[in-house]
Design a protein around this motif. Structure first.
Motif, PDB file in Angstrom:
ATOM      1  N   ILE A 105      30.220  45.576  40.348  1.00  0.00           N
ATOM      2  CA  ILE A 105      31.742  45.842  40.000  1.00  0.00           C
ATOM      3  C   ILE A 105      32.256  45.109  38.827  1.00  0.00           C
ATOM      4  O   ILE A 105      31.380  44.221  38.413  1.00  0.00           O
ATOM      5  N   TRP A 106      33.061  45.650  37.884  1.00  0.00           N
ATOM      6  CA  TRP A 106      33.464  45.027  36.622  1.00  0.00           C
ATOM      7  C   TRP A 106      34.905  45.113  36.399  1.00  0.00           C
ATOM      8  O   TRP A 106      35.177  46.186  36.554  1.00  0.00           O
ATOM      9  N   HIS A 107      35.561  44.069  35.984  1.00  0.00           N
ATOM     10  CA  HIS A 107      37.081  44.365  35.698  1.00  0.00           C
ATOM     11  C   HIS A 107      37.753  43.255  34.689  1.00  0.00           C
ATOM     12  O   HIS A 107      37.011  42.213  34.450  1.00  0.00           O
ATOM     13  N   VAL A 112      23.807  56.737  40.938  1.00  0.00           N
ATOM     14  CA  VAL A 112      24.248  58.141  41.810  1.00  0.00           C
ATOM     15  C   VAL A 112      25.862  58.002  41.706  1.00  0.00           C
ATOM     16  O   VAL A 112      26.337  59.145  42.177  1.00  0.00           O
ATOM     17  N   LEU A 113      26.538  56.921  41.287  1.00  0.00           N
ATOM     18  CA  LEU A 113      28.111  57.023  41.077  1.00  0.00           C
ATOM     19  C   LEU A 113      28.389  55.979  40.220  1.00  0.00           C
ATOM     20  O   LEU A 113      28.099  54.956  40.095  1.00  0.00           O
ATOM     21  N   THR A 114      29.142  56.576  39.196  1.00  0.00           N
ATOM     22  CA  THR A 114      29.881  55.590  38.113  1.00  0.00           C
ATOM     23  C   THR A 114      31.463  56.042  38.227  1.00  0.00           C
ATOM     24  O   THR A 114      31.762  57.075  38.203  1.00  0.00           O
ATOM     25  N   SER A 115      32.285  55.235  38.636  1.00  0.00           N
ATOM     26  CA  SER A 115      33.762  55.398  38.909  1.00  0.00           C
ATOM     27  C   SER A 115      34.637  54.112  38.555  1.00  0.00           C
ATOM     28  O   SER A 115      34.248  53.236  38.277  1.00  0.00           O
ATOM     29  N   GLY A 155      33.402  54.042  30.915  1.00  0.00           N
ATOM     30  CA  GLY A 155      34.330  52.933  30.029  1.00  0.00           C
ATOM     31  C   GLY A 155      33.160  52.194  28.862  1.00  0.00           C
ATOM     32  O   GLY A 155      32.056  52.158  29.069  1.00  0.00           O
ATOM     33  N   PRO A 156      33.957  51.658  28.089  1.00  0.00           N
ATOM     34  CA  PRO A 156      33.114  50.997  27.168  1.00  0.00           C
ATOM     35  C   PRO A 156      32.661  49.443  27.417  1.00  0.00           C
ATOM     36  O   PRO A 156      31.930  48.734  26.801  1.00  0.00           O
ATOM     37  N   THR A 171      46.141  52.316  33.749  1.00  0.00           N
ATOM     38  CA  THR A 171      46.605  51.573  34.740  1.00  0.00           C
ATOM     39  C   THR A 171      45.613  50.392  35.356  1.00  0.00           C
ATOM     40  O   THR A 171      44.721  50.495  34.922  1.00  0.00           O
ATOM     41  N   THR A 172      46.176  49.747  36.566  1.00  0.00           N
ATOM     42  CA  THR A 172      45.439  49.072  37.134  1.00  0.00           C
ATOM     43  C   THR A 172      44.063  49.438  37.515  1.00  0.00           C
ATOM     44  O   THR A 172      44.319  50.360  38.325  1.00  0.00           O
ATOM     45  N   HIS A 173      42.927  49.037  37.248  1.00  0.00           N
ATOM     46  CA  HIS A 173      41.808  49.550  37.978  1.00  0.00           C
ATOM     47  C   HIS A 173      40.575  48.579  37.959  1.00  0.00           C
ATOM     48  O   HIS A 173      40.444  47.778  37.244  1.00  0.00           O
ATOM     49  N   ILE A 174      39.421  48.961  38.931  1.00  0.00           N
ATOM     50  CA  ILE A 174      38.478  48.215  39.072  1.00  0.00           C
ATOM     51  C   ILE A 174      37.041  49.135  38.766  1.00  0.00           C
ATOM     52  O   ILE A 174      37.188  50.321  39.404  1.00  0.00           O
ATOM     53  N   HIS A 175      36.208  48.849  37.878  1.00  0.00           N
ATOM     54  CA  HIS A 175      35.148  49.826  37.843  1.00  0.00           C
ATOM     55  C   HIS A 175      34.091  49.641  39.008  1.00  0.00           C
ATOM     56  O   HIS A 175      33.874  48.337  39.358  1.00  0.00           O
TER      57      HIS A 175
END
Length: 286
Positions: A90-92, A159-162, A47-48, A145-149
């Motif tokens: 985390i970021w949201h 090793v993970l970006t989701s 995401g940006p 939709t509602t999400h948390i990075h």
């Protein structure tokens, strides 16, 4: 820290009437991390709005108001072995769908939050592979939709970006009943039609339960510690010209689509019975 008091808004009634089954994704429970052959957590677009704010902290609210939410990750490999010493970011967005650190936030794009760091932070996993954050329930913005990075780092390597996704029924209740989250229009995108959520699948569905004066979201992050995936990193807002042409031009992943003059395009929200069916999927039998 000041949070919105949710003790009198009928949360238990919500969980009973809107289908408590949607609040628990079995594949995401940390207790199941002991099973062998676990599927890796799906990679998604960064995401940006990612920023490395270099702040190791459990409480990422910076006093921001909202419905209290604890986020608890268990990081393990595909064999279920906990992975200690990994950094989890985390970021949201906030209750009104706005990200810290960026300009042109909010429904009218007037929010300027450059230099702000709310709702961002890092933790290192403990010996049991766990990392926990105290935050507030995220809001929403057009087209998502509602999400948390989240990101998981081994040293300097991601090793993970989701992203993980929260139950639509709970989100709907909070967005319509808690004044801080209420908006002038209806949320336009649910889990069932969010392209990023659909591509990611069940490994990023967070399980949510209610504890005293807060919700708790848990998710097992199953990673390959030797992985070096290519990170899908869209341009940051303002780094590219607004899309030209007809209204509805698709923007970068994780950003609302933009129309003529750079104005955000709002998808058509489901209504009536169709919305209820999307919010509360039918129970399966057998």
């Amino acid at each position: 820290m000041t949070h919105h008091d949710t003790s009198s808004i009928g949360r238990r009634g919500l969980l009973a009437t809107l289908g408590a089954a949607t609040l628990a994704a079995a594949s995401s429970r940390p207790a199941e991390a002991a099973a062998p052959g676990l599927p890796l957590t799906a990679q998604t677009t960064e995401g940006p709005y990612y920023l490395d704010v270099a702040q190791v902290r459990r409480d990422i609210t910076e006093g921001l108001q909202g419905v209290p939410l604890d986020v608890r990750f268990t990081v393990c490999d595909a064999a279920g072995k906990p992975l200690p010493g990994l950094r989890v970011d985390i970021w949201h967005c906030d209750a009104q769908g706005r990200y810290s650190g960026f300009p042109a936030q909010g429904d009218d794009r007037s929010g300027a939050f450059e230099g702000k760091t709310f709702l961002r932070g890092s933790q290192f996993t403990g010996r049991d592979g766990t990392a926990a954050f105290a935050t507030v329930y995220p809001g929403w913005y057009a087209g998502r939709t509602t999400h948390i990075h989240m990101k998981v780092f081994k040293g300097a390597r991601a090793v993970l970006t989701s992203q993980f996704f929260l139950p639509d029924a709970l989100s709907e209740f909070l967005y319509t009943q808690v004044p801080l989250y209420q908006r002038s229009r209806v949320r336009d995108t649910l889990n069932s039609v969010d392209g990023i959520a659909l591509r990611a699948g069940d490994t990023v569905l967070g399980a949510v339960r209610e504890e005293r004066q807060r919700y708790v979201a848990t998710l097992a992050l199953v990673v390959d510690p030797a992985a070096d995936p290519v990170v899908d990193r869209p341009p940051r807002p303002g780094a590219m010209p607004p899309p030209q042409g007809t209204q509805g031009a698709k923007g970068a992943p994780g950003m609302p689509a933009m129309g003529v003059g750079g104005r955000p395009v709002h998808p058509r929200a489901l209504e009536g019975a169709a919305r209820i069916r999307a919010l509360v999927p039918p129970r399966t039998t057998g």
